[in-house]
Design a protein around this motif. Structure first.
Motif, PDB file in Angstrom:
ATOM      1  N   MET A  14       0.829  -1.203   0.000  1.00  0.00           N
ATOM      2  CA  MET A  14       0.000   0.000   0.000  1.00  0.00           C
ATOM      3  C   MET A  14       0.864   1.253   0.000  1.00  0.00           C
ATOM      4  O   MET A  14       0.580   2.223  -0.720  1.00  0.00           O
ATOM      5  N   GLU A  17       2.681   1.587  -3.494  1.00  0.00           N
ATOM      6  CA  GLU A  17       1.747   1.991  -4.557  1.00  0.00           C
ATOM      7  C   GLU A  17       1.271   3.419  -4.361  1.00  0.00           C
ATOM      8  O   GLU A  17       1.065   4.158  -5.336  1.00  0.00           O
ATOM      9  N   ALA A  18       1.088   3.836  -3.102  1.00  0.00           N
ATOM     10  CA  ALA A  18       0.688   5.224  -2.834  1.00  0.00           C
ATOM     11  C   ALA A  18       1.779   6.182  -3.285  1.00  0.00           C
ATOM     12  O   ALA A  18       1.497   7.256  -3.850  1.00  0.00           O
ATOM     13  N   ALA A  21       1.893   6.238  -7.182  1.00  0.00           N
ATOM     14  CA  ALA A  21       0.767   6.999  -7.725  1.00  0.00           C
ATOM     15  C   ALA A  21       0.988   8.498  -7.538  1.00  0.00           C
ATOM     16  O   ALA A  21       0.640   9.304  -8.406  1.00  0.00           O
ATOM     17  N   THR A  22       1.571   8.878  -6.398  1.00  0.00           N
ATOM     18  CA  THR A  22       1.849  10.290  -6.138  1.00  0.00           C
ATOM     19  C   THR A  22       2.883  10.822  -7.120  1.00  0.00           C
ATOM     20  O   THR A  22       2.745  11.935  -7.645  1.00  0.00           O
ATOM     21  N   PHE A  30      -5.124  10.875  -7.627  1.00  0.00           N
ATOM     22  CA  PHE A  30      -5.688   9.533  -7.473  1.00  0.00           C
ATOM     23  C   PHE A  30      -6.456   9.480  -6.161  1.00  0.00           C
ATOM     24  O   PHE A  30      -6.239  10.296  -5.257  1.00  0.00           O
ATOM     25  N   ILE A  32      -8.261   7.166  -2.832  1.00  0.00           N
ATOM     26  CA  ILE A  32      -8.019   6.002  -1.988  1.00  0.00           C
ATOM     27  C   ILE A  32      -8.651   4.766  -2.621  1.00  0.00           C
ATOM     28  O   ILE A  32      -8.093   3.668  -2.578  1.00  0.00           O
ATOM     29  N   GLN A  34      -9.008   4.123  -5.797  1.00  0.00           N
ATOM     30  CA  GLN A  34      -8.145   3.653  -6.873  1.00  0.00           C
ATOM     31  C   GLN A  34      -6.913   2.939  -6.319  1.00  0.00           C
ATOM     32  O   GLN A  34      -6.474   1.926  -6.868  1.00  0.00           O
ATOM     33  N   LEU A  35      -6.379   3.470  -5.236  1.00  0.00           N
ATOM     34  CA  LEU A  35      -5.230   2.834  -4.599  1.00  0.00           C
ATOM     35  C   LEU A  35      -5.603   1.444  -4.089  1.00  0.00           C
ATOM     36  O   LEU A  35      -4.867   0.471  -4.301  1.00  0.00           O
ATOM     37  N   CYS A  36      -6.770   1.356  -3.450  1.00  0.00           N
ATOM     38  CA  CYS A  36      -7.234   0.068  -2.928  1.00  0.00           C
ATOM     39  C   CYS A  36      -7.435  -0.936  -4.059  1.00  0.00           C
ATOM     40  O   CYS A  36      -7.111  -2.122  -3.915  1.00  0.00           O
ATOM     41  N   THR A  38      -5.867  -0.992  -6.930  1.00  0.00           N
ATOM     42  CA  THR A  38      -4.549  -1.396  -7.428  1.00  0.00           C
ATOM     43  C   THR A  38      -3.921  -2.459  -6.534  1.00  0.00           C
ATOM     44  O   THR A  38      -3.347  -3.454  -7.023  1.00  0.00           O
ATOM     45  N   LYS A  53      -4.676   9.276   3.072  1.00  0.00           N
ATOM     46  CA  LYS A  53      -3.821   9.012   1.922  1.00  0.00           C
ATOM     47  C   LYS A  53      -2.423   9.562   2.166  1.00  0.00           C
ATOM     48  O   LYS A  53      -1.417   8.923   1.813  1.00  0.00           O
TER      49      LYS A  53
END
Length: 207
Positions: A14, A17-18, A21-22, A30, A32, A34-36, A38, A53
């Protein structure tokens, strides 16, 4: 893989990926959800680990530090026969083992700060909060409860300086992880050098 190891692996996914994405989309590019998607977790799982986030990007897991500090304060995490500074170094090493240490991931953090400079201030604010919590845990561990007793703060600040110098060496682009010392060994040696520097007269340059 044990349940604890699975939890750590999931948490790390997590965070990574966060950060990715940043770097690619910006902090507000993005959600949360979308992060979940992924990572393959639910919102509930996400919020079991992170309050926001921003915290996921910074790797600030809910309650993780509180549990470590409580165990440190009551002597169940690191031996009680260690002196204050040595005990915090031992605590830092335990924390690194729990959180994990990855030079490639540290490079991601630098790219996050380049993409979102405001995250630097949030990181520093979180570090200040953590430093204050470490100082409080030192007070509890050693019984330094007098409000005018500044030893706990001094020890915590000294330990923070040790960690900063150690991280500066270990995460430097020129550092060769395959031939250089481990983070634990480097931190321990820096503690030794600090002790020598404090007690030396300044004439001995080989300590």
């Amino acid at each position: 893989m044990s349940p604890t190891e699975r939890t750590r692996t999931l948490r790390r996914r997590m965070v990574v990926e966060a950060r990715r994405a940043t770097i690619e989309h910006g902090l507000h590019g993005f959600t949360i959800e979308q992060l979940c998607e992924t990572v393959g977790v639910s919102r509930r799982t996400f919020f079991n680990h992170f309050a926001s986030k921003d915290d996921a990007v910074l790797g600030i897991e809910q309650g993780a530090m509180s549990e470590l500090l409580a165990a440190y304060a009551d002597g169940s995490l690191v031996p009680m026969d260690l002196d204050p500074l040595g005990s915090i170094v031992a605590l830092a090493i335990e924390q690194m083992h729990v959180v994990g240490l990855d030079r490639a991931d540290e490079a991601l953090v630098r790219r996050v700060f380049d993409a979102e400079p405001l995250m630097v201030a949030k990181f520093l604010a979180a570090a200040d909060v953590q430093l204050a919590a470490v100082g409080q845990a030192v007070r509890e561990r050693f019984g330094w409860i007098d409000p005018d007793d500044r030893r706990a703060q001094l020890v915590a600040e000294a330990a923070a300086g040790l960690l900063k110098v150690t991280a500066g060496t270990y995460f430097d682009d020129a550092f060769d992880e395959s031939t250089g010392p481990s983070f634990d060994a480097l931190l321990t040696d820096n503690l030794r050098q600090l002790r020598a520097a404090i007690t030396t007269t300044g004439q001995d340059h080989t300590a």
